[in-house]
Scaffold this motif. Structure first.
Motif, PDB file in Angstrom:
ATOM      1  N   VAL A  57       0.838  -1.204   0.000  1.00 44.85           N
ATOM      2  CA  VAL A  57       0.000   0.000   0.000  1.00 44.85           C
ATOM      3  C   VAL A  57       0.872   1.253   0.000  1.00 44.85           C
ATOM      4  CG1 VAL A  57      -1.821   1.245   1.223  1.00 44.85           C
ATOM      5  CG2 VAL A  57      -1.817  -1.255   1.224  1.00 44.85           C
ATOM      6  N   THR A  58       1.978   1.208   0.742  1.00 48.40           N
ATOM      7  CA  THR A  58       2.907   2.344   0.791  1.00 48.40           C
ATOM      8  C   THR A  58       3.476   2.642  -0.595  1.00 48.40           C
ATOM      9  OG1 THR A  58       3.524   1.790   3.069  1.00 48.40           O
ATOM     10  CG2 THR A  58       5.015   3.235   1.852  1.00 48.40           C
ATOM     11  N   ALA A  61       0.812   4.080  -2.803  1.00 45.09           N
ATOM     12  CA  ALA A  61       0.597   5.483  -2.444  1.00 45.09           C
ATOM     13  C   ALA A  61       1.667   6.373  -3.073  1.00 45.09           C
ATOM     14  CB  ALA A  61       0.601   5.649  -0.927  1.00 45.09           C
ATOM     15  N   ASN A  88      -3.625   9.504  -2.639  1.00 45.05           N
ATOM     16  CA  ASN A  88      -2.313   9.334  -2.017  1.00 45.05           C
ATOM     17  C   ASN A  88      -2.401   9.454  -0.505  1.00 45.05           C
ATOM     18  OD1 ASN A  88       0.057  11.314  -0.877  1.00 45.05           O
ATOM     19  ND2 ASN A  88       0.910   9.613  -2.068  1.00 45.05           N
ATOM     20  N   ARG A  89      -3.105  10.483  -0.026  1.00 47.54           N
ATOM     21  CA  ARG A  89      -3.223  10.690   1.424  1.00 47.54           C
ATOM     22  C   ARG A  89      -4.047   9.581   2.079  1.00 47.54           C
ATOM     23  NH1 ARG A  89       0.533  12.228   3.524  1.00 47.54           N
ATOM     24  NH2 ARG A  89       1.334  11.319   1.636  1.00 47.54           N
ATOM     25  N   LEU A  91      -4.320   6.415   1.048  1.00 45.17           N
ATOM     26  CA  LEU A  91      -3.486   5.215   1.115  1.00 45.17           C
ATOM     27  C   LEU A  91      -2.364   5.365   2.134  1.00 45.17           C
ATOM     28  CD1 LEU A  91      -3.215   4.351  -2.699  1.00 45.17           C
ATOM     29  CD2 LEU A  91      -4.617   3.195  -0.965  1.00 45.17           C
ATOM     30  N   ASP A  92      -1.854   6.583   2.268  1.00 40.11           N
ATOM     31  CA  ASP A  92      -0.787   6.832   3.238  1.00 40.11           C
ATOM     32  C   ASP A  92      -1.282   6.595   4.664  1.00 40.11           C
ATOM     33  OD1 ASP A  92       1.972   7.958   3.813  1.00 40.11           O
ATOM     34  OD2 ASP A  92       0.741   9.362   4.962  1.00 40.11           O
ATOM     35  N   ASP A  95      -2.044   2.383   5.066  1.00 34.18           N
ATOM     36  CA  ASP A  95      -0.956   1.407   5.238  1.00 34.18           C
ATOM     37  C   ASP A  95      -0.598   1.215   6.713  1.00 34.18           C
ATOM     38  OD1 ASP A  95       0.282   3.841   5.657  1.00 34.18           O
ATOM     39  OD2 ASP A  95       1.830   3.578   4.132  1.00 34.18           O
ATOM     40  N   ASP A 113       7.955   4.709   4.226  1.00 34.88           N
ATOM     41  CA  ASP A 113       6.762   5.552   4.267  1.00 34.88           C
ATOM     42  C   ASP A 113       7.146   7.021   4.370  1.00 34.88           C
ATOM     43  OD1 ASP A 113       3.765   5.829   4.611  1.00 34.88           O
ATOM     44  OD2 ASP A 113       4.445   6.743   6.469  1.00 34.88           O
ATOM     45  N   ASP A 117       6.911   9.913   1.449  1.00 38.25           N
ATOM     46  CA  ASP A 117       6.124  11.114   1.759  1.00 38.25           C
ATOM     47  C   ASP A 117       6.907  12.378   1.442  1.00 38.25           C
ATOM     48  OD1 ASP A 117       3.852   9.840   2.542  1.00 38.25           O
ATOM     49  OD2 ASP A 117       4.132  10.132   4.694  1.00 38.25           O
TER      50      ASP A 117
END
Length: 233
Positions: A57-58, A61, A88-89, A91-92, A95, A113, A117
Motif C-alpha cells: 500500500v505504501t 501510495a 495518495n493521502r 493510502l498513506d 498502510d 513511508d 512522503d
C-alpha cells in the motif's frame, strides 16, 4: 472610536503556565486526530485482501503521489491532481492502520513511508510553480522548502534524542515520538490541497505555510532547550 483596555501584566509563571496549556491542547488535538483517522480507516482493513501487505500500500501510495506531481505541472489538470492527491493521502493513512491491525508493522515500512512522503512533499510545490514560473514564485518556494528541510531535521533529530536519552514521553500511534508543533500532518495536507486548488495564490499560501513551519522550528527549539537533557531515571 476604539476602547483600549490595558490589562495588568501577567507574571512570568502565569505566562509559562499559559504556554504549557497551549502545548497540552496541541498535543491532545494531534493525538485525537490520529485516533479518529485510526477509527475511520479501521473498518476498511477487512476489505483489503490478506495478500496485500502494508508495504504494498505504501508503494502504491508513492506511485499515486508521483502521478499527482505530474498533473501538478499543468494548469488544466487541477481536478486530476487533487483526486490523485486525495488518493495518495488516503493510502498513506491506510498502510499504517493495516500494519497495526494485522500486527505487520516494521521499521523498514516506517522508513520507506516517510521517505516516499517527503519526496512527494518536495515535488508537488516544485511542479506547481512550473505552471507559472516567476522569480518571486521560485523565491517563495525556496524559502518554504528550506524551512521544511530545517523543520524535518529538527523533528527527526529530536525524535532520535528522545529515544537515546530515554525521555519520559507518551507513546502514540506514530512510529516515532516527537514534540507537537503548530503545523503537523493534518495542517500540511490541508495546505498542500490549497496549493493544488488555488495556484493563483501560490506565493501567498507558500508564505503562510512558511511562517507556520518557522513557528514549528522555534517551538521545538524551545522544547529541546527545556527538556532534552532531562533523563527519565
Amino acid at each position: 472610536f476604539f476602547l483600549m483596555i490595558r490589562r495588568p501584566p501577567r507574571s512570568t509563571q502565569s505566562r509559562s503556565s499559559a504556554a504549557s496549556d497551549v502545548y497540552k491542547r496541541q498535543e491532545y488535538m494531534g493525538e485525537l486526530l490520529r485516533l479518529l483517522k485510526e477509527d475511520a480507516l479501521g473498518f476498511l482493513v477487512s476489505l483489503v485482501p490478506k495478500k496485500v501487505k502494508p508495504n504494498h500500500v505504501t508503494i502504491l501510495a508513492f506511485i499515486i503521489g508521483m502521478v499527482c506531481s505530474y498533473f501538478c505541472l499543468y494548469r488544466n489538470c487541477t481536478t486530476y491532481a487533487i483526486i490523485f492527491w486525495a488518493i495518495n493521502r488516503f493510502l498513506d493513512g491506510l498502510d499504517g492502520v493495516i500494519a497495526r491491525k494485522r500486527n505487520q508493522a516494521s521499521y523498514f515500512g516506517s522508513y520507506i513511508d516517510i521517505i516516499f512522503d517527503f519526496i512527494i512533499y518536495a515535488l508537488i510545490p516544485i511542479a506547481l510553480v512550473q505552471q507559472n514560473p516567476k522569480i518571486s514564485s521560485y523565491l517563495c518556494l525556496s524559502i518554504m522548502e528550506g524551512l521544511f528541510f530545517v523543520n524535518s531535521a529538527s523533528l527527526f533529530m529530536l525524535s532520535a534524542l528522545i529515544e537515546k536519552r530515554a525521555l519520559s514521553y507518551k507513546k502514540s500511534l506514530t512510529s516515532i515520538v516527537f514534540p507537537v508543533a503548530l503545523v503537523e500532518g493534518t495542517e500540511t495536507v490541508i495546505f498542500f490541497s490549497l496549493f493544488i486548488l488555488f495556484t493563483e495564490y501560490l506565493e501567498i499560501l507558500f508564505a503562510i505555510f512558511s511562517v507556520g513551519v518557522a513557528i514549528n522550528i522555534v517551538q521545538r527549539l524551545i522544547w529541546a532547550y527545556k527538556n532534552i537533557d532531562t533523563v527519565n531515571k
